[in-house]
Scaffold this motif. Structure first.
Motif, short mmCIF file in Angstrom:
data_model
loop_
_atom_site.label_atom_id
_atom_site.label_comp_id
_atom_site.label_asym_id
_atom_site.label_seq_id
_atom_site.Cartn_x
_atom_site.Cartn_y
_atom_site.Cartn_z
N MET A 1 0.82 -1.24 0.09
CA MET A 1 0.01 0.01 0.06
C MET A 1 0.83 1.16 -0.06
O MET A 1 1.90 1.26 0.80
CB MET A 1 -0.94 -0.09 1.20
CG MET A 1 -1.82 1.18 1.31
SD MET A 1 -3.42 0.82 2.10
CE MET A 1 -4.18 -0.55 1.53
N ARG A 2 0.55 2.14 -0.82
CA ARG A 2 1.40 3.39 -0.98
C ARG A 2 0.87 4.63 0.11
O ARG A 2 -0.41 4.81 -0.05
CB ARG A 2 1.43 3.95 -2.55
CG ARG A 2 1.72 2.97 -3.54
CD ARG A 2 1.46 3.35 -4.74
NE ARG A 2 0.04 3.30 -4.85
CZ ARG A 2 -0.80 3.99 -5.82
NH1 ARG A 2 -0.13 4.45 -7.01
NH2 ARG A 2 -1.90 3.98 -5.74
N ALA A 3 1.70 4.92 0.70
CA ALA A 3 1.30 5.91 1.83
C ALA A 3 1.71 7.30 1.55
O ALA A 3 3.21 7.35 1.05
CB ALA A 3 1.85 5.36 3.26
N PHE A 4 0.98 8.32 2.06
CA PHE A 4 1.69 9.75 2.03
C PHE A 4 1.62 9.98 3.39
O PHE A 4 0.36 10.07 3.76
CB PHE A 4 1.01 10.58 0.90
CG PHE A 4 1.67 11.69 0.60
CD1 PHE A 4 2.15 11.62 -0.81
CD2 PHE A 4 2.16 12.62 1.37
CE1 PHE A 4 2.80 12.73 -1.16
CE2 PHE A 4 2.78 13.92 0.94
CZ PHE A 4 3.08 13.86 -0.49
N LEU A 5 2.53 10.67 4.15
CA LEU A 5 2.64 11.16 5.28
C LEU A 5 2.47 12.65 5.21
O LEU A 5 2.92 13.35 4.53
CB LEU A 5 3.92 10.71 6.02
CG LEU A 5 4.55 9.47 5.89
CD1 LEU A 5 5.72 9.45 6.65
CD2 LEU A 5 3.51 8.28 6.19
N TYR A 6 1.45 13.09 6.34
CA TYR A 6 0.89 14.66 6.45
C TYR A 6 1.17 14.74 7.89
O TYR A 6 0.54 14.28 8.61
CB TYR A 6 -0.27 14.74 5.70
CG TYR A 6 -0.61 16.20 6.01
CD1 TYR A 6 0.10 17.45 5.31
CD2 TYR A 6 -1.44 16.90 7.07
CE1 TYR A 6 -0.09 18.72 5.63
CE2 TYR A 6 -1.86 18.26 7.40
CZ TYR A 6 -1.08 19.07 6.30
OH TYR A 6 -1.57 20.30 6.78
N GLN A 30 5.91 -0.63 10.16
CA GLN A 30 5.30 -1.75 10.97
C GLN A 30 4.27 -2.25 10.11
O GLN A 30 3.85 -3.41 10.14
CB GLN A 30 4.77 -1.34 12.20
CG GLN A 30 6.18 -1.26 13.35
CD GLN A 30 5.63 -0.69 14.55
OE1 GLN A 30 4.31 -0.61 14.95
NE2 GLN A 30 6.40 -0.82 15.57
N ALA A 31 3.24 -1.39 9.09
CA ALA A 31 2.28 -1.89 8.65
C ALA A 31 2.62 -2.64 7.11
O ALA A 31 1.71 -3.11 6.47
CB ALA A 31 1.24 -0.82 8.52
N GLY A 32 3.99 -2.20 6.75
CA GLY A 32 4.42 -2.80 5.79
C GLY A 32 3.95 -1.79 4.58
O GLY A 32 3.92 -2.13 3.32
N TYR A 33 3.64 -0.56 4.73
CA TYR A 33 3.51 0.27 3.74
C TYR A 33 4.66 0.98 3.05
O TYR A 33 5.70 1.08 3.52
CB TYR A 33 2.69 1.50 4.45
CG TYR A 33 1.24 1.55 4.90
CD1 TYR A 33 0.75 0.20 4.67
CD2 TYR A 33 0.70 2.29 5.63
CE1 TYR A 33 -0.51 0.04 5.20
CE2 TYR A 33 -0.36 2.02 6.13
CZ TYR A 33 -1.03 0.88 5.90
OH TYR A 33 -2.32 0.55 6.42
N THR A 34 4.45 1.21 1.79
CA THR A 34 5.52 2.14 0.94
C THR A 34 5.23 3.60 1.20
O THR A 34 4.35 4.02 0.36
CB THR A 34 5.62 1.42 -0.54
OG1 THR A 34 5.69 0.04 -0.46
CG2 THR A 34 6.80 2.18 -1.02
N ILE A 35 6.27 4.00 1.70
CA ILE A 35 6.14 5.73 1.70
C ILE A 35 6.59 6.54 0.35
O ILE A 35 7.73 6.18 -0.10
CB ILE A 35 7.04 6.26 2.89
CG1 ILE A 35 6.37 5.50 4.27
CG2 ILE A 35 6.95 7.82 2.98
CD1 ILE A 35 7.40 6.11 5.41
N VAL A 67 -3.24 5.46 0.89
CA VAL A 67 -3.72 5.76 2.10
C VAL A 67 -2.77 7.13 2.49
O VAL A 67 -1.66 7.20 2.38
CB VAL A 67 -3.33 4.73 3.18
CG1 VAL A 67 -1.83 4.44 3.29
CG2 VAL A 67 -3.66 5.03 4.61
N GLU A 68 -3.55 8.11 3.11
CA GLU A 68 -2.62 9.14 3.84
C GLU A 68 -2.80 8.72 5.17
O GLU A 68 -3.70 8.48 5.98
CB GLU A 68 -3.55 10.60 3.51
CG GLU A 68 -3.00 11.61 4.07
CD GLU A 68 -3.84 13.06 3.74
OE1 GLU A 68 -3.55 14.03 4.54
OE2 GLU A 68 -4.36 13.09 2.93
#
Length: 124
Positions: A1-6, A30-35, A67-68
């Protein structure tokens, strides 16, 4: 899952921004997301017209985000109607909003409490 951090704080507080980012990075790992991106800013939560939030929004509209991640819902906004309009924009683009401190996940089904995602504990 591709994550963007805000990350956002209202006043110039680099420690608080760094701490938010650290917690979000830890959760994503920990969730295995790709930032795929991160955006930090100082600014009021009374408007959505903020440069870093626009950076996230541009990635969402371009279809680059699944996911954000935010520390809590107030990082998006302080007024529910405005915040809800942003959540609606995310869900129109099939993007989830995960608020790790609030333990809330917003998606096309509305809001739901979260306990863990792939064994990722919320790093309070």
């Amino acid at each position: 899952m591709r994550a963007f951090l805000y990350c956002r704080v209202a006043h110039d507080d680099s420690f608080a921004l760094e701490h938010q980012r650290f917690l979000l990075q830890l959760y994503a790992k920990q969730a295995g997301y790709t930032i795929i991106g991160a955006a930090d800013e100082y600014g009021s939560g009374l408007t959505l017209d903020r440069p870093a939030l626009q950076k996230v929004t541009d990635a969402v509209v371009a279809g680059k985000v699944d996911v954000e991640l935010v520390h809590n819902l107030t990082r998006i906004g302080r007024e529910w109607g405005m915040t809800k309009s942003y959540i609606d924009l995310l869900t129109r683009h099939k993007v989830k909003l995960l608020c790790i401190r609030d333990w809330l996940l917003f998606d096309e089904n509305g809001a739901a409490p979260i306990l863990t995602i792939k064994n990722a504990e919320c790093p309070l």
